[in-house]
Design a protein around this motif. Structure first.
Motif, short mmCIF file in Angstrom:
data_model
loop_
_atom_site.label_atom_id
_atom_site.label_comp_id
_atom_site.label_asym_id
_atom_site.label_seq_id
_atom_site.Cartn_x
_atom_site.Cartn_y
_atom_site.Cartn_z
N SER A 196 0.84 -1.20 0.00
CA SER A 196 0.00 0.00 0.00
C SER A 196 0.87 1.24 0.00
O SER A 196 0.45 2.31 0.45
N ARG A 245 -6.30 12.65 -2.14
CA ARG A 245 -7.56 12.33 -1.48
C ARG A 245 -8.77 13.11 -2.01
O ARG A 245 -8.64 14.28 -2.37
N LEU A 269 -8.49 7.56 -1.82
CA LEU A 269 -7.06 7.88 -1.97
C LEU A 269 -6.50 7.25 -3.23
O LEU A 269 -6.69 6.04 -3.48
N HIS A 270 -5.78 8.05 -4.03
CA HIS A 270 -5.00 7.55 -5.16
C HIS A 270 -5.79 6.63 -6.10
O HIS A 270 -5.30 5.58 -6.52
N HIS A 290 4.44 8.48 -8.24
CA HIS A 290 4.58 8.38 -6.79
C HIS A 290 5.93 7.74 -6.41
O HIS A 290 5.98 6.79 -5.64
N TYR A 317 9.45 7.28 -4.53
CA TYR A 317 10.06 7.58 -3.24
C TYR A 317 11.55 7.75 -3.49
O TYR A 317 12.25 6.79 -3.80
N ASP A 341 3.19 15.75 4.96
CA ASP A 341 2.29 15.01 4.07
C ASP A 341 1.25 16.03 3.59
O ASP A 341 0.07 15.93 3.86
N GLN A 397 2.75 17.51 -3.59
CA GLN A 397 2.60 16.89 -2.28
C GLN A 397 3.98 16.47 -1.79
O GLN A 397 4.67 15.68 -2.43
N PHE A 449 4.67 6.85 6.80
CA PHE A 449 4.00 5.56 7.03
C PHE A 449 4.95 4.38 6.84
O PHE A 449 4.55 3.24 7.04
N GLU A 470 5.18 14.68 -5.15
CA GLU A 470 4.11 14.31 -6.08
C GLU A 470 3.52 15.57 -6.70
O GLU A 470 2.79 16.31 -6.03
C1 GLA Z 1 0.45 9.77 -0.39
C2 GLA Z 1 -0.31 10.26 0.76
C3 GLA Z 1 0.21 9.69 2.02
C4 GLA Z 1 0.26 8.19 1.93
C5 GLA Z 1 1.10 7.78 0.74
C6 GLA Z 1 1.11 6.30 0.53
O1 GLA Z 1 1.55 10.46 -0.66
O2 GLA Z 1 -0.34 11.67 0.83
O3 GLA Z 1 -0.61 10.08 3.08
O4 GLA Z 1 -1.02 7.68 1.80
O5 GLA Z 1 0.62 8.36 -0.41
O6 GLA Z 1 1.48 5.60 1.66
#
Ligand code: GLA
Length: 406
Positions: A108, A121, A145-146, A232, A234, A304, A343, A349, A371
């Motif tokens: 996730s 969101r 979400l997403h 997305h 990282y 976030d 973002q 998380f 993002e």
């Molecule tokens: C996005 C959201 C976060 C989280 C990540 C995935 O960037 O803003 O809150 O949900 O995706 O873990």
């Protein structure tokens, strides 16, 4: 030797113009010195397992003349690897990821994927458009979400490859010209995850010899809908398995950001960053203020939040949004975008429960997302730049991730 160069370029250009679905680049590869460290970027592909539904997944490898390699899958458009030489010439993989397609589908984290139909969101998974209320899948508490339960990050896209040499006067007519691209397309049927309209989405992922990884997004619809697509990834410029990103320095071209409620939905306020831990207008170490006693940092568990990009005018021009730099590798990432928002997600998380590439354990804040996007919950906020797409219109968006050594 010199005299054959224009001929080679022409052959490559012809391949680019006439590109066959999925395979043209591989066939042209014989004439473009795949794997060599010179010439235009190249693209090749290999099998990469199957989806839970049993469909074959592929992994595409884009390489350029500087030794930079990017791997992208047709599953979710996931960028699984970005290998780039650091200031000492050592190859560093600067993105978090998993080793198998299954891990991406089960996870996730959205590691490296394209997210859509609506990135970020939408409050209570509901919005109204032209007098009709639409109910979306809710997969983040009461919110959407997403893109929902099975967003664009988990579907198999159709793939098409292109590689070309310099195009005189064209967008790639720059020093070290040429490009290799993976063009992904996906039809999201009307009703998928609750969205109205059948959406034709196309994402062109390009590597240039300028160490630029470009994402070009396009979409059309047969009925009014909302769209917000992003990548997305990282990032960890010290290496995906090197631990926390808190030592990275970050600069954001944003004087305002979007405070959120407990569900990470924007309150509607666009708050000035002056005097807050959200002021990245000058390069600042991410860890410097992330632990401050600030209500918004508490809610986000760190950063976030959506940042409002200062220079956006809606004219579709690419503008610098962010700069990220790691002092140990000397690698710097510049993000340019046509989008109004970004973002900043500081990997809050991540908790070490994800086993990543080569068995790497990704702990708290071991990766950072930048993002580019329209603002979260825009379908319910008519004062935000619109995310509505209507039949006859084309959604267009572009983001460039450029990597340099410093
Ligand atoms: C996005 C959201 C976060 C989280 C990540 C995935 O960037 O803003 O809150 O949900 O995706 O873990």
């Amino acid at each position: 030797m010199r005299s054959i160069v224009p001929l080679l370029s022409l052959m490559i250009l012809l391949t680019a113009c006439g590109g066959d679905p999925d395979g043209a680049a591989e066939r042209s590869a014989g004439s473009t010195a795949v794997g060599s460290n010179s010439g235009p970027p190249t693209i090749t592909s290999e099998p990469w397992g199957v989806t839970p539904e049993g469909d074959s997944v592929k992994l595409y490898t884009l390489s350029n003349a500087n030794g930079m390699t990017v791997r992208v899958s047709d599953l979710g458009g996931i960028v699984t690897e970005v290998l780039v030489p650091d200031r000492d010439g050592n190859l560093v993989d600067v993105v978090l990821g998993y080793d198998s397609p299954d891990a991406y589908v089960e996870g996730s984290t959205y590691f490296g994927s394209i997210v859509g139909r609506y990135a970020n969101r939408i409050a209570r998974g509901r919005f109204e458009l032209d007098g009709t209320t639409y109910e979306l899948a809710t997969n983040n508490g009461e919110n959407h979400l997403h893109g929902g339960v099975r967003g664009f990050d988990r579907v198999l896209w159709d793939a098409f490859t292109v590689q070309s040499g310099p195009i005189p006067g064209g967008p790639y007519d720059v020093p070290g010209a040429g490009r290799a691209s993976l063009i992904l397309s996906y039809v999201s049927e009307a009703g998928e995850e609750g969205y109205p309209g059948s959406l034709n989405a196309e994402v062109t992922i390009t590597l240039t010899n300028g160490n630029e990884l470009k994402f070009g997004y396009e979409a059309t619809t047969d009925a009014p809908t909302v769209v917000n697509l992003t990548h997305h990834g990282y990032w960890n410029l010290a290496g995906h398995a090197s631990g926390s990103v808190l030592d990275h320095g970050l600069e954001l071209r944003a004087s305002r950001y979007s405070p959120v409620d407990a569900g990470l939905i924007p309150t509607g306020e666009l708050r000035h960053v002056e005097g807050t831990p959200f002021d990245f207008r000058t390069p600042t170490r991410i860890g410097d203020r992330i632990g401050e006693d600030d209500e918004q940092l508490r809610i986000g568990g760190g950063y976030d939040h959506n940042f409002v990009l200062d220079d956006w005018t809606g004219d579709g021009a690419l503008r610098l949004a962010a700069r990220l730099r790691d002092p140990t590798s000397g690698l710097a990432l510049e993000v340019l975008t046509t989008e109004p928002g970004l973002q900043l997600y500081s990997g809050n998380f991540l908790d070490g429960s994800d086993v990543g590439k080569g068995g790497a354990v990704y702990g708290y804040r071991n990766g950072l997302c930048l993002e580019t996007q329209h603002f979260p919950d825009s379908p319910n906020r008519l004062e935000f730049p619109s995310t509505v797409l209507r039949p006859g219109e084309t959604y267009e968006s572009e983001t460039v991730y450029r990597i340099r050594t410093t």
